[in-house]
Design a protein around this motif. Structure first.
Motif, mmCIF file in Angstrom:
data_model
loop_
_atom_site.group_PDB
_atom_site.id
_atom_site.type_symbol
_atom_site.label_atom_id
_atom_site.label_comp_id
_atom_site.label_asym_id
_atom_site.label_seq_id
_atom_site.Cartn_x
_atom_site.Cartn_y
_atom_site.Cartn_z
ATOM 1 N N LYS A 9 104.546 -1.155 29.074
ATOM 2 C CA LYS A 9 104.745 0.221 28.634
ATOM 3 C C LYS A 9 103.752 1.137 29.336
ATOM 4 O O LYS A 9 102.659 0.736 29.716
ATOM 5 C CB LYS A 9 104.579 0.304 27.119
ATOM 6 C CG LYS A 9 105.646 -0.458 26.344
ATOM 7 C CD LYS A 9 105.429 -0.332 24.847
ATOM 8 C CE LYS A 9 106.501 -1.086 24.070
ATOM 9 N NZ LYS A 9 106.291 -1.005 22.603
ATOM 10 N N ARG B 173 100.068 1.185 28.694
ATOM 11 C CA ARG B 173 99.221 0.082 29.158
ATOM 12 C C ARG B 173 99.121 0.021 30.684
ATOM 13 O O ARG B 173 98.389 -0.811 31.218
ATOM 14 C CB ARG B 173 99.769 -1.257 28.656
ATOM 15 C CG ARG B 173 99.704 -1.467 27.154
ATOM 16 C CD ARG B 173 100.239 -2.855 26.803
ATOM 17 N NE ARG B 173 100.214 -3.135 25.396
ATOM 18 C CZ ARG B 173 99.197 -3.703 24.756
ATOM 19 N NH1 ARG B 173 98.131 -4.057 25.440
ATOM 20 N NH2 ARG B 173 99.248 -3.931 23.456
ATOM 21 N N LYS C 84 97.309 -7.803 28.731
ATOM 22 C CA LYS C 84 97.953 -7.657 27.420
ATOM 23 C C LYS C 84 97.826 -8.926 26.598
ATOM 24 O O LYS C 84 97.639 -8.876 25.372
ATOM 25 C CB LYS C 84 99.435 -7.295 27.614
ATOM 26 C CG LYS C 84 100.199 -7.057 26.319
ATOM 27 C CD LYS C 84 101.644 -6.697 26.594
ATOM 28 C CE LYS C 84 102.412 -7.860 27.173
ATOM 29 N NZ LYS C 84 103.861 -7.561 27.322
#
Length: 510
Positions: free
Chosen positions: A182, A185, A255
């Protein structure tokens, strides 16, 4: 400094302008569709507007497949189109063209079922060659690469790319590590040009692509570690981010909290004289100084990593063998590598980070698959520690993306050191002793995080106990019956960000 996320190439604009009548921009480009149908559970519909005088449009993409055992030579194999994909297949070469159909609206369309992964594609106009030999490749004006080649005549054809998820109903490949994250990020890409007295093309200057992680802080107290990457033959500095999606691979690892943020520098070895050593000289004298002067990155070799594939893997071996001091972490992929001399062996044994070597097991280009494995065996026999990672696959980006992901998650910037102090004291009037063992656990790379988890303490095969690592130290206090009968060793287990390490044996003082 030029941030180039979202740029459209002049050639793409020209291509779009020559197509008529103009279609609504939202109706063009690739559309990923979850079909929940065999063989892959997903398909991609490509919609493309060609100039009016074009009589036939084909799509040219890296999505042809083979059983691994059928790949007995370079470009051998089943060569099945994506509609015939089967479990266990590997992406194989060569690519072939597939025809698009022209609709009543003048838009050329094709729907291709695809397994999970990142795919490159381009369009041809009136191309008669099944392999697109001699045909001009056109990128998708509705979906151009974010970074275009940085100088006229740069190697590599302009293409576009699309990512396809993995279907739960018809699972294909676990390629989620390649998926775009996304925007919240995502980091940024910058196209940079630096002064290079060595460069012959472009003369006197050269180009790199720099990836800055999300939240990059030019004033951060701890400088960032830096990963330098080399492309292979026929590519340039945009290859690792446009085709290899190195930024997505890193962002997914961040992540997953298994990798620290870092800066990535994608280099270009074209136009540099002196072969492999000339490229190493460019790194030492021009690229690394430029990056360290313009970004908040560490000047320590312990905070630098390198990786290259194919012709870049050849350069990686030259750096590993003869320019070992530049990096603490080395990776050479899809290249057999020459035999190492005793002096080169000694330098590799002193590497403080790690060495990563891997290949596609069906890479028949120059017998790379066999030669790579033989080289690892020879290095290990000489006492060099090597992390080997081989996968089913040929000489393609499908393999090199896997290599980078494994390197980041298992080797690069993950090394630790463990040292140990041991003291003993009498335990009352008995023959027992009180043992105090203090293990200091440190990261080789200063990336901001510190090792955590636990350390275990042993005398021979006897486990004395374990202790948590806090502030880089693990302390064990234990009463041992009849005392110690040998030296103590501390073994740090590692955690999600750091690999384990072991201390030298230490005799007790006291």
């Amino acid at each position: 400094m030029l941030a180039i996320a979202g740029l459209v190439s002049a050639s793409a604009l020209a291509s779009a302008a020559s197509a008529a009548p103009a279609a609504h921009a939202g109706s063009l480009g690739p559309k990923v569709i979850q079909t929940n149908q065999a063989p892959t559970g997903y398909s991609v519909t490509f919609r493309y507007q060609a100039p009016l005088d074009v009589q036939a449009v084909h799509i040219y993409g890296d999505w042809f497949y083979s059983r691994p055992e059928a790949v007995t030579c370079q470009d051998c194999g089943d060569g099945r189109p994506p509609a015939q994909w089967q479990p266990g297949d590997v992406p194989a070469t060569p690519w072939r063209i597939l025809p698009l159909a022209k609709g009543a609206d003048g838009i050329w369309t094709i729907t291709v079922p695809l397994p999970s992964g990142t795919f490159r594609y381009a369009f041809t106009h009136d191309c008669a060659s099944p392999l697109a030999t001699g045909c001009v490749l056109h990128d998708d004006p509705a979906n151009p690469w974010e970074v275009q080649p940085q100088y006229p005549g740069a190697p590599g054809a302009v293409r576009s790319r699309v990512y396809v998820p993995n279907s739960k109903k018809f699972p294909t490949y676990d390629n989620a590590y390649q998926a775009p994250v996304k925007a919240a990020r995502a980091g940024t890409l910058e196209s940079r040009r630096y002064t290079s007295p060595l460069s012959t093309n472009p003369a006197g200057v050269h180009d790199i692509v720099v990836y800055l992680p999300h939240g990059y802080n030019p004033s951060r107290a701890t400088p960032y570690p830096t990963l330098y990457l080399s492309h292979g033959s026929g590519d340039n500095s945009i290859a690792w981010t446009m085709q290899g999606v190195a930024q997505h691979i890193l962002e997914n690892a961040i992540k997953d909290r298994v990798v620290q943020p870092m800066v990535i520098v994608s280099t270009d070895f074209n136009g540099l004289p002196g072969g492999n050593q000339g490229y190493a000289n460019e790194l030492r004298n021009n690229i690394i100084p430029f990056v360290e002067q313009n970004y908040r990155v560490s000047p320590r070799a312990e905070d630098r990593a390198f990786g290259g594939f194919s012709a870049g893997g050849s350069r990686a071996f030259t750096i590993l063998y003869d320019n070992t001091d530049l990096f603490a972490y080395h990776a050479a992929w899809s290249w057999g590598g020459p035999a190492a001399t005793p002096a080169q062996i000694d330098r590799m044994k002193a590497v403080t980070g790690g060495i990563h070597i891997g290949t596609g097991l069906q890479d028949r280009l120059g017998n790379i698959a066999e030669n790579s494995q033989l080289r690892v065996a020879a290095l290990r026999a000489a006492g060099v520690e090597v992390a080997e990672y081989n996968v089913n696959g040929v000489h393609t980006w499908d393999v090199w993306r896997q290599m980078l992901d494994n390197y980041l998650r298992n080797v690069a910037f993950r090394a630790t050191t463990t040292s140990l102090e041991v003291d003993t004291a009498p335990a009352g009037q008995s023959s027992n002793v009180k043992v105090t063992a203090i293990a200091a656990v440190g990261a080789v790379t200063t990336g901001g995080a510190s090792p955590s988890g636990r350390a275990d303490f042993y005398v021979g095969d006897v486990h004395l106990g374990s202790a948590p690592v806090r502030g880089g130290v693990a302390r064990l206090h234990k009463t041992v019956r009849d005392g110690l009968d040998g030296p103590v060793v501390a073994r740090y287990r590692g955690d999600k960000l750091f690999n384990g390490s072991q201390s030298s044996p230490e005799d007790a003082a006291g």
